[in-house]
Design a protein around this motif. Structure first.
Motif, PDB file in Angstrom:
ATOM      1  N   GLY A   1      10.796 -18.104   7.444  1.00 50.81           N
ATOM      2  CA  GLY A   1      10.906 -16.911   6.617  1.00 50.81           C
ATOM      3  C   GLY A   1      10.403 -15.732   7.424  1.00 50.81           C
ATOM      4  O   GLY A   1       9.569 -15.894   8.313  1.00 50.81           O
ATOM      5  N   THR A   2      10.903 -14.560   7.155  1.00 46.24           N
ATOM      6  CA  THR A   2      10.502 -13.415   7.963  1.00 46.24           C
ATOM      7  C   THR A   2      10.495 -12.142   7.125  1.00 46.24           C
ATOM      8  O   THR A   2      10.833 -12.139   5.941  1.00 46.24           O
ATOM      9  N   CYS A   3      10.074 -11.052   7.763  1.00 47.68           N
ATOM     10  CA  CYS A   3      10.034  -9.764   7.083  1.00 47.68           C
ATOM     11  C   CYS A   3      10.371  -8.653   8.061  1.00 47.68           C
ATOM     12  O   CYS A   3      10.551  -8.891   9.259  1.00 47.68           O
ATOM     13  N   THR A   4      10.443  -7.440   7.553  1.00 41.06           N
ATOM     14  CA  THR A   4      10.817  -6.299   8.382  1.00 41.06           C
ATOM     15  C   THR A   4       9.762  -5.954   9.424  1.00 41.06           C
ATOM     16  O   THR A   4      10.055  -5.262  10.401  1.00 41.06           O
ATOM     17  N   ASN A   5       8.538  -6.424   9.226  1.00 43.92           N
ATOM     18  CA  ASN A   5       7.405  -5.941  10.029  1.00 43.92           C
ATOM     19  C   ASN A   5       7.075  -6.783  11.253  1.00 43.92           C
ATOM     20  O   ASN A   5       5.941  -6.769  11.742  1.00 43.92           O
ATOM     21  N   GLY A   6       8.067  -7.507  11.764  1.00 48.53           N
ATOM     22  CA  GLY A   6       7.938  -8.096  13.090  1.00 48.53           C
ATOM     23  C   GLY A   6       7.218  -9.412  13.189  1.00 48.53           C
ATOM     24  O   GLY A   6       6.680  -9.740  14.261  1.00 48.53           O
ATOM     25  N   TRP A   7       7.193 -10.214  12.110  1.00 50.45           N
ATOM     26  CA  TRP A   7       6.632 -11.556  12.201  1.00 50.45           C
ATOM     27  C   TRP A   7       7.554 -12.548  11.505  1.00 50.45           C
ATOM     28  O   TRP A   7       8.370 -12.181  10.672  1.00 50.45           O
ATOM     29  N   MET A   8       7.419 -13.828  11.863  1.00 52.04           N
ATOM     30  CA  MET A   8       8.265 -14.890  11.331  1.00 52.04           C
ATOM     31  C   MET A   8       7.395 -16.088  10.986  1.00 52.04           C
ATOM     32  O   MET A   8       6.679 -16.620  11.838  1.00 52.04           O
ATOM     33  N   SER A   9       7.453 -16.522   9.723  1.00 45.71           N
ATOM     34  CA  SER A   9       6.637 -17.633   9.235  1.00 45.71           C
ATOM     35  C   SER A   9       7.440 -18.929   9.231  1.00 45.71           C
ATOM     36  O   SER A   9       8.672 -18.918   9.137  1.00 45.71           O
ATOM     37  N   PHE A  10       6.726 -20.064   9.324  1.00 45.96           N
ATOM     38  CA  PHE A  10       7.392 -21.362   9.283  1.00 45.96           C
ATOM     39  C   PHE A  10       7.487 -21.922   7.867  1.00 45.96           C
ATOM     40  O   PHE A  10       7.931 -23.054   7.675  1.00 45.96           O
TER      41      PHE A  10
END
Length: 290
Positions: free
Chosen positions: A94-103
């Motif tokens: 999962g990810t967001c606009t602010n430059g990080w990506m979660s598992f």
């Protein structure tokens, strides 16, 4: 069973002399599933190299689940293969606009670029190629799976991001790549012409990786965005204010231990003769003993 093809150095003692035998092709099968296990993120090795930023040619654009192009989180997407991070297997991000990506599916669109997690922040565990308060109104977030098993690559791309909410034009593009089998995490960058919009109350950006637990020793944070940054598991750098160079590549590679592994198979010399009571030393592609 998981099998690995290693180049081996074998040492034998005979009449008080040490004879070194190089085995060019020996196949070892590890009997127990999961016997080669990755360590926590603090033990990942970090390297910085130069290369090429290649925009996705057939990427799939993400759909915002909540929020907007300034602060928004996206619906989770499949990685396309099983990826081990911080000792756990994952199949989606999962990810967001602010430059990080979660598992795991993102539960927020955190912009406070905190890698140690003691002040809240992004949904853990996550990777942060360029964690800050970006605005994607002029750009896009997309992903793509490339290659063939067992060497596929998953790429998440933030293209033409305005750096910080005060930015008025695209300032930076960047990608987070996940590599099948090796479980490497890689960040790649391209500078865009827009100015940085950081205001006096902003901390700047963070770059690094974060495990599921919080606090010291549960992350790796780069101290700058240059050619030779260092990665720390105790110093959480949150004030990066310089764009990484176009083509800059940062790679985080997990280490592995075989201390609890069961190894079976034949050990042969280059002439095809079998060896008895040989000591096997496992090394990775960089020559480090595992």
């Amino acid at each position: 069973q998981n099998c690995s093809l290693w180049r081996k150095s074998l040492f034998m003692s005979k009449t008080k002399l040490i004879r070194t035998v190089v085995v060019f092709a020996v196949l070892f099968c590890f009997a127990a599933v999961g016997s080669i296990s990755a360590q926590g993120v603090a033990s990942y090795t970090f390297t910085s190299t130069s290369g090429t930023f290649t925009p996705l040619s057939a990427g799939t654009a993400l759909t915002i689940q909540s929020g907007d192009a300034d602060d928004g989180r996206y619906l989770p997407v499949p990685i396309g293969f099983t990826f081990n991070f911080d000792g756990t297997n994952y199949t989606q991000v999962g990810t967001c606009t602010n430059g990080w990506m979660s598992f795991v599916p993102a539960t927020n669109f955190a912009r406070n670029n905190d890698l140690d997690g003691t002040g809240g922040g992004a949904t853990r565990p996550f990777v942060a190629p360029f964690f800050d308060d970006h605005d994607m109104v002029s750009g896009s977030v997309s992903y793509q799976l490339s290659g063939t098993a067992p060497n596929r690559v998953f790429t998440m791309q933030w293209l033409n991001a305005r750096w910080d909410y005060l930015g008025t034009a695209p300032a930076i593009s960047f990608q987070a790549k996940l590599y099948e089998t090796t479980n490497r995490v890689q960040f790649v960058y391209r500078q865009e012409p827009g100015a940085i919009g950081i205001d006096v109350n902003s901390f700047g950006a963070s770059i690094g990786i974060a495990g599921i637990a919080t606090g010291s020793g549960q992350y790796l944070s780069l101290n700058n965005s240059g050619a030779t940054p260092t990665a720390s598991s105790t110093v959480n750098t949150m004030n990066i204010s310089t764009k990484p160079a176009t083509g800059r590549i940062y790679t985080f590679s997990p280490t592995a231990t075989a201390s609890n592994s069961s190894i079976s198979g034949k050990v042969l010399t280059s002439e095809g003769r079998g060896l008895v009571n040989a000591i096997v030393i496992l090394t990775d592609s960089q020559g480090a003993i595992r």
